[in-house]
Scaffold this motif. Structure first.
Motif, PDB file in Angstrom:
ATOM      1  N   VAL A  33      46.589  41.156  46.767  1.00  0.00           N
ATOM      2  CA  VAL A  33      46.430  41.655  45.392  1.00  0.00           C
ATOM      3  C   VAL A  33      46.916  40.619  44.375  1.00  0.00           C
ATOM      4  O   VAL A  33      46.271  40.371  43.347  1.00  0.00           O
ATOM      5  CB  VAL A  33      47.196  42.984  45.217  1.00  0.00           C
ATOM      6  CG1 VAL A  33      47.251  43.376  43.733  1.00  0.00           C
ATOM      7  CG2 VAL A  33      46.550  44.090  46.026  1.00  0.00           C
ATOM      8  N   VAL A  34      48.093  39.985  44.700  1.00  0.00           N
ATOM      9  CA  VAL A  34      48.630  38.957  43.800  1.00  0.00           C
ATOM     10  C   VAL A  34      47.651  37.798  43.658  1.00  0.00           C
ATOM     11  O   VAL A  34      47.411  37.286  42.556  1.00  0.00           O
ATOM     12  CB  VAL A  34      49.998  38.460  44.306  1.00  0.00           C
ATOM     13  CG1 VAL A  34      50.444  37.223  43.523  1.00  0.00           C
ATOM     14  CG2 VAL A  34      51.046  39.556  44.188  1.00  0.00           C
ATOM     15  N   ILE A  35      47.066  37.394  44.789  1.00  0.00           N
ATOM     16  CA  ILE A  35      46.103  36.285  44.755  1.00  0.00           C
ATOM     17  C   ILE A  35      44.889  36.666  43.908  1.00  0.00           C
ATOM     18  O   ILE A  35      44.389  35.871  43.097  1.00  0.00           O
ATOM     19  CB  ILE A  35      45.679  35.902  46.185  1.00  0.00           C
ATOM     20  CG1 ILE A  35      46.852  35.243  46.925  1.00  0.00           C
ATOM     21  CG2 ILE A  35      44.479  34.967  46.154  1.00  0.00           C
ATOM     22  CD1 ILE A  35      46.573  34.914  48.365  1.00  0.00           C
ATOM     23  N   VAL A  36      44.423  37.903  44.083  1.00  0.00           N
ATOM     24  CA  VAL A  36      43.256  38.359  43.308  1.00  0.00           C
ATOM     25  C   VAL A  36      43.586  38.347  41.808  1.00  0.00           C
ATOM     26  O   VAL A  36      42.781  37.895  40.976  1.00  0.00           O
ATOM     27  CB  VAL A  36      42.816  39.758  43.761  1.00  0.00           C
ATOM     28  CG1 VAL A  36      41.777  40.329  42.789  1.00  0.00           C
ATOM     29  CG2 VAL A  36      42.240  39.699  45.167  1.00  0.00           C
ATOM     30  N   ILE A  37      44.789  38.872  41.478  1.00  0.00           N
ATOM     31  CA  ILE A  37      45.204  38.896  40.062  1.00  0.00           C
ATOM     32  C   ILE A  37      45.294  37.474  39.502  1.00  0.00           C
ATOM     33  O   ILE A  37      44.857  37.198  38.379  1.00  0.00           O
ATOM     34  CB  ILE A  37      46.550  39.625  39.909  1.00  0.00           C
ATOM     35  CG1 ILE A  37      46.380  41.112  40.214  1.00  0.00           C
ATOM     36  CG2 ILE A  37      47.123  39.437  38.501  1.00  0.00           C
ATOM     37  CD1 ILE A  37      47.692  41.891  40.267  1.00  0.00           C
ATOM     38  N   PHE A  38      45.878  36.568  40.288  1.00  0.00           N
ATOM     39  CA  PHE A  38      46.014  35.184  39.844  1.00  0.00           C
ATOM     40  C   PHE A  38      44.642  34.532  39.634  1.00  0.00           C
ATOM     41  O   PHE A  38      44.432  33.800  38.666  1.00  0.00           O
ATOM     42  CB  PHE A  38      46.831  34.402  40.886  1.00  0.00           C
ATOM     43  CG  PHE A  38      47.163  33.002  40.467  1.00  0.00           C
ATOM     44  CD1 PHE A  38      47.975  32.776  39.360  1.00  0.00           C
ATOM     45  CD2 PHE A  38      46.651  31.924  41.171  1.00  0.00           C
ATOM     46  CE1 PHE A  38      48.278  31.484  38.967  1.00  0.00           C
ATOM     47  CE2 PHE A  38      46.948  30.632  40.774  1.00  0.00           C
ATOM     48  CZ  PHE A  38      47.776  30.409  39.682  1.00  0.00           C
ATOM     49  N   ILE A  39      43.712  34.844  40.567  1.00  0.00           N
ATOM     50  CA  ILE A  39      42.351  34.308  40.442  1.00  0.00           C
ATOM     51  C   ILE A  39      41.680  34.834  39.174  1.00  0.00           C
ATOM     52  O   ILE A  39      41.027  34.092  38.430  1.00  0.00           O
ATOM     53  CB  ILE A  39      41.515  34.658  41.693  1.00  0.00           C
ATOM     54  CG1 ILE A  39      42.030  33.874  42.916  1.00  0.00           C
ATOM     55  CG2 ILE A  39      40.028  34.350  41.458  1.00  0.00           C
ATOM     56  CD1 ILE A  39      41.395  34.304  44.232  1.00  0.00           C
ATOM     57  N   ILE A  40      41.878  36.135  38.915  1.00  0.00           N
ATOM     58  CA  ILE A  40      41.315  36.732  37.693  1.00  0.00           C
ATOM     59  C   ILE A  40      41.923  36.081  36.452  1.00  0.00           C
ATOM     60  O   ILE A  40      41.223  35.765  35.474  1.00  0.00           O
ATOM     61  CB  ILE A  40      41.557  38.255  37.692  1.00  0.00           C
ATOM     62  CG1 ILE A  40      40.747  38.921  38.802  1.00  0.00           C
ATOM     63  CG2 ILE A  40      41.171  38.860  36.329  1.00  0.00           C
ATOM     64  CD1 ILE A  40      41.076  40.400  38.996  1.00  0.00           C
ATOM     65  N   TYR A  41      43.263  35.855  36.505  1.00  0.00           N
ATOM     66  CA  TYR A  41      43.968  35.216  35.370  1.00  0.00           C
ATOM     67  C   TYR A  41      43.416  33.819  35.112  1.00  0.00           C
ATOM     68  O   TYR A  41      43.138  33.444  33.964  1.00  0.00           O
ATOM     69  CB  TYR A  41      45.459  35.168  35.671  1.00  0.00           C
ATOM     70  CG  TYR A  41      46.277  34.440  34.633  1.00  0.00           C
ATOM     71  CD1 TYR A  41      46.469  34.983  33.358  1.00  0.00           C
ATOM     72  CD2 TYR A  41      46.871  33.216  34.928  1.00  0.00           C
ATOM     73  CE1 TYR A  41      47.214  34.325  32.414  1.00  0.00           C
ATOM     74  CE2 TYR A  41      47.619  32.538  33.974  1.00  0.00           C
ATOM     75  CZ  TYR A  41      47.791  33.093  32.712  1.00  0.00           C
ATOM     76  OH  TYR A  41      48.529  32.436  31.769  1.00  0.00           O
ATOM     77  N   PHE A  43      40.534  32.725  36.028  1.00  0.00           N
ATOM     78  CA  PHE A  43      39.146  32.858  35.566  1.00  0.00           C
ATOM     79  C   PHE A  43      39.112  33.121  34.053  1.00  0.00           C
ATOM     80  O   PHE A  43      38.279  32.557  33.335  1.00  0.00           O
ATOM     81  CB  PHE A  43      38.462  33.995  36.323  1.00  0.00           C
ATOM     82  CG  PHE A  43      37.046  34.251  35.871  1.00  0.00           C
ATOM     83  CD1 PHE A  43      35.998  33.443  36.309  1.00  0.00           C
ATOM     84  CD2 PHE A  43      36.763  35.285  34.985  1.00  0.00           C
ATOM     85  CE1 PHE A  43      34.701  33.671  35.882  1.00  0.00           C
ATOM     86  CE2 PHE A  43      35.470  35.529  34.557  1.00  0.00           C
ATOM     87  CZ  PHE A  43      34.429  34.709  35.006  1.00  0.00           C
ATOM     88  N   CYS A  44      40.036  33.987  33.599  1.00  0.00           N
ATOM     89  CA  CYS A  44      40.088  34.288  32.156  1.00  0.00           C
ATOM     90  C   CYS A  44      40.454  33.057  31.344  1.00  0.00           C
ATOM     91  O   CYS A  44      39.864  32.793  30.284  1.00  0.00           O
ATOM     92  CB  CYS A  44      41.114  35.402  31.887  1.00  0.00           C
ATOM     93  SG  CYS A  44      40.609  37.023  32.514  1.00  0.00           S
ATOM     94  N   ILE A  45      41.458  32.311  31.831  1.00  0.00           N
ATOM     95  CA  ILE A  45      41.891  31.119  31.096  1.00  0.00           C
ATOM     96  C   ILE A  45      40.814  30.041  31.085  1.00  0.00           C
ATOM     97  O   ILE A  45      40.486  29.469  30.042  1.00  0.00           O
ATOM     98  CB  ILE A  45      43.197  30.557  31.699  1.00  0.00           C
ATOM     99  CG1 ILE A  45      44.358  31.513  31.437  1.00  0.00           C
ATOM    100  CG2 ILE A  45      43.514  29.178  31.122  1.00  0.00           C
ATOM    101  CD1 ILE A  45      45.657  31.072  32.063  1.00  0.00           C
ATOM    102  N   GLN A  46      40.264  29.782  32.267  1.00  0.00           N
ATOM    103  CA  GLN A  46      39.363  28.645  32.409  1.00  0.00           C
ATOM    104  C   GLN A  46      37.914  28.968  32.031  1.00  0.00           C
ATOM    105  O   GLN A  46      37.128  28.045  31.799  1.00  0.00           O
ATOM    106  CB  GLN A  46      39.423  28.116  33.840  1.00  0.00           C
ATOM    107  CG  GLN A  46      40.803  27.587  34.222  1.00  0.00           C
ATOM    108  CD  GLN A  46      40.840  27.040  35.641  1.00  0.00           C
ATOM    109  OE1 GLN A  46      39.845  27.072  36.352  1.00  0.00           O
ATOM    110  NE2 GLN A  46      41.995  26.534  36.054  1.00  0.00           N
ATOM    111  N   VAL A  47      37.577  30.242  31.982  1.00  0.00           N
ATOM    112  CA  VAL A  47      36.192  30.593  31.677  1.00  0.00           C
ATOM    113  C   VAL A  47      36.091  31.461  30.425  1.00  0.00           C
ATOM    114  O   VAL A  47      35.499  31.068  29.422  1.00  0.00           O
ATOM    115  CB  VAL A  47      35.525  31.308  32.876  1.00  0.00           C
ATOM    116  CG1 VAL A  47      34.080  31.681  32.521  1.00  0.00           C
ATOM    117  CG2 VAL A  47      35.569  30.423  34.111  1.00  0.00           C
ATOM    118  N   LEU A  48      36.735  32.644  30.501  1.00  0.00           N
ATOM    119  CA  LEU A  48      36.595  33.575  29.380  1.00  0.00           C
ATOM    120  C   LEU A  48      37.347  33.108  28.132  1.00  0.00           C
ATOM    121  O   LEU A  48      36.842  33.202  27.019  1.00  0.00           O
ATOM    122  CB  LEU A  48      37.097  34.963  29.796  1.00  0.00           C
ATOM    123  CG  LEU A  48      36.355  35.626  30.967  1.00  0.00           C
ATOM    124  CD1 LEU A  48      36.942  37.004  31.244  1.00  0.00           C
ATOM    125  CD2 LEU A  48      34.854  35.734  30.665  1.00  0.00           C
TER     126      LEU A  48
END
Length: 575
Positions: A33-41, A43-48
């Motif tokens: 779950v932590v890895i998924v959250i970090f990946i989402i974070y 993704f938000c920084i680098q893409v969104l």
């Protein structure tokens, strides 16, 4: 029994293994779950949110290009203050292309330092090494032509006053390093520093400009400049005032003095000379007493010049008119005090006198009798209208409100001495502002040294109706007649002058008692039939024999008036 015990032990072991496996699974789930959250974070920084953080990074690197402070000019376009660029020379060891010995050999003759000293500096273990500060543009150009990437040069600006000490208390001074200022440099500081459409540039951590497709290399290196400020000061008139003031100060060995020349119709100050002078180019070497504009900060008893205010106040209050006469007994007792005329020994009992005589002979008793026709509240209210007890609003820093007690704290002595300039203490600029109302048909205009646009003037310049035009005209005529029929050297061949001298004893600094020194002063405006200029002169602690306003301040006034009327080509009003 042994078999049952063994079965129990096996069962406990299985439970422990099962519990351990459950915990491992739980940890794996949490970790996933932590890895998924970090990946989402990420993704938000680098893409969104890429644009947001890119802008944030740019802002951290971004700064304004080098800017100069605006210039200051007199009313005729003569430059009084401006910036000169100089450069600080550095070395950046991380960028060395040449070795220390080569650099020292190249730069030593240009920087005019020994090769050995320069090489020792270049060998320092520092990220940025200061080689020399404050070099001129010629030196900068010589080094720039060498294209030494390891030698960065930072531009700096220094404030220069090309006219030296001229109008120093108006201009003040400015020091960019300490961000300290005085005078117009302070009051107009925002405008002088304001740059329209500032060029924003990005730099590396080492201070180098980042050139991208949006960077204009010419604009990035070109110094920007603040807005210019034009003063109401006339350099020629200022020079005359400073010259004549200095001459009198030296002659009478006085402590200090001032001359203010103003157009009473619009409040524009044409000259503002304050002694002791100082050179704003070397303001760090000046003492506090030299840099202080004491005409704004320090208060003093105005003496007999205040009698014009007393008579004007009584006339506007409806207590007297132009033809009023009072019985001057030469001396009068008020409370515990006996007040005498300064010429009591020569004229012990003048008798029934008119207002022209009061001004001509500077009658203390006459002034007291006029003041006593008003209540304390009536007198006080008129003094407030004239601007005493409050700031004039002049566009220079450090102005004092003066000293004017409320009427409920006046006793009979305060009321009486107020009439001839001892019951209150004023600043020189307050006296100029108050007298200007007499010269400008009863309207007091905010004195100022900065030329404003009509839009700026509407916000900064205030017009205050002090008295009626008819009463202002009557006071002017009385003052003029007193000069014309008197024995004063203020008489001028071509112009009628409305004027009054003053002499007052200087109080001790702690306010307890008086010294043996005098303030001598005079105000005058001319041509009195249509006043164009108002001149106020004050000298502090003149030495010698016969120290009076008429003997110390008047000669300064007369010389300045003679030169300024010719310079401004004023139309004579005497037939």
């Amino acid at each position: 029994m042994d078999i049952q015990k063994q079965n129990t032990e096996n069962s406990d072991e299985q439970i422990q293994i099962k519990t351990f496996k459950s915990r491992i699974v739980l940890l794996q789930v949490i970790f996933a779950v932590v890895i998924v959250i970090f990946i989402i974070y990420l993704f938000c920084i680098q893409v969104l949110d890429l644009r947001k953080y890119r802008i944030k990074a740019q802002n951290q690197r971004r700064g304004s290009s080098f800017s100069l402070r605006g210039d200051i000019y007199d009313r005729n376009g003569i430059k009084l203050a401006g910036d000169t660029i100089y450069y600080d020379i550095f070395a950046r060891p991380a960028d060395y292309v040449h070795d220390e010995e080569e650099l020292a050999k190249i730069l030593a003759p240009i920087l005019k330092v020994s090769q050995f000293t320069l090489m020792e500096k270049l060998k320092r273990n520092e990220p940025l090494i200061s080689l020399k500060k404050g070099v001129d543009r010629q030196t900068y150009t010589q080094i720039a032509k060498l294209r030494l990437r390891e030698i960065p040069m930072d531009p700096k600006n220094i404030r220069v006053y090309p006219q030296g000490a001229l109008a120093s208390h108006v201009l003040g001074y400015y020091n960019a390093d300490a961000d300290v200022s005085a005078g117009v440099e302070y009051t107009a500081g925002d405008k002088l520093a304001h740059v329209e459409n500032k060029v924003q540039i990005e730099r590396t951590p080492r201070g180098k400009i980042i050139y991208d497709l949006n960077t204009n290399p010419v604009e990035a290196l070109k110094p920007q400049k603040g807005e210019n400020v034009t003063l109401t000061i006339d350099t020629a008139i200022q020079h005359i005032c400073e010259k004549e003031l200095n001459k009198a100060i030296q002659k009478h060995k006085a402590l200090r003095g001032a001359v203010i020349v103003m157009n009473p119709k619009n409040g524009e100050i044409l000259a503002y000379a304050v002694y002791p002078f100082f050179d704003p180019n070397k303001f760090k070497d000046a003492t506090y007493l030299q840099t202080k504009n004491w005409t704004l900060t320090d208060v003093f008893p105005p003496g007999s010049t205040f009698k014009a205010i007393t008579v004007a106040s009584a006339m506007e209050s409806g207590k007297i008119n132009k033809y009023t006469k009072v019985n001057d007994t030469g001396k009068i007792k008020v409370g515990w005090w006996t007040i005498k005329n300064y010429d009591y020994n020569k004229h012990p009992h003048p008798g029934l006198i008119d207002l022209v005589y009061l001004f001509e002979h500077s009658s203390n008793v006459g002034s007291v009798l006029v003041a006593q026709k008003m209540t304390s509240t009536e007198f006080y209210n008129m003094l407030k209208k004239f601007g005493f007890g409050e700031k004039t609003g002049i566009d220079l820093p450090g102005e004092s409100v003066g000293l004017l007690k409320p009427p409920n704290k006046w006793d009979t002595s305060d009321h009486a001495t107020m009439s001839y300039g001892y019951g209150t203490s004023v600043t020189a600029i307050q006296m100029v502002s108050a007298i200007s109302a007499l010269a400008n048909k009863g309207v007091r205009v905010t004195p100022h040294v900065i030329k404003y646009t009509p839009e700026e003037a509407a916000k900064k310049i205030k017009e205050t109706r002090v008295m009626s035009e008819a009463n202002a005209k009557a006071i002017t005529e009385l003052l003029t007649e007193a000069i014309n029929q008197g024995g004063t050297v203020l008489k001028e061949g071509s112009y009628n002058i409305a004027a009054k001298t003053g002499t007052s004893i200087k109080p001790k600094e702690n306010g307890a008692g008086y010294t043996n020194k005098l303030y001598t002063s005079v105000f005058g405006y001319l041509p009195s039939t249509d006043p164009q200029i108002l001149i106020y002169v004050i000298v502090d602690s003149a030495q010698g024999y016969e120290i009076w306003g008429n003997t110390v301040a008047v000669p300064i006034f007369r010389e300045i008036a003679n030169q300024v009327t010719r310079m401004l080509n004023l139309t004579p009003d005497k037939k």
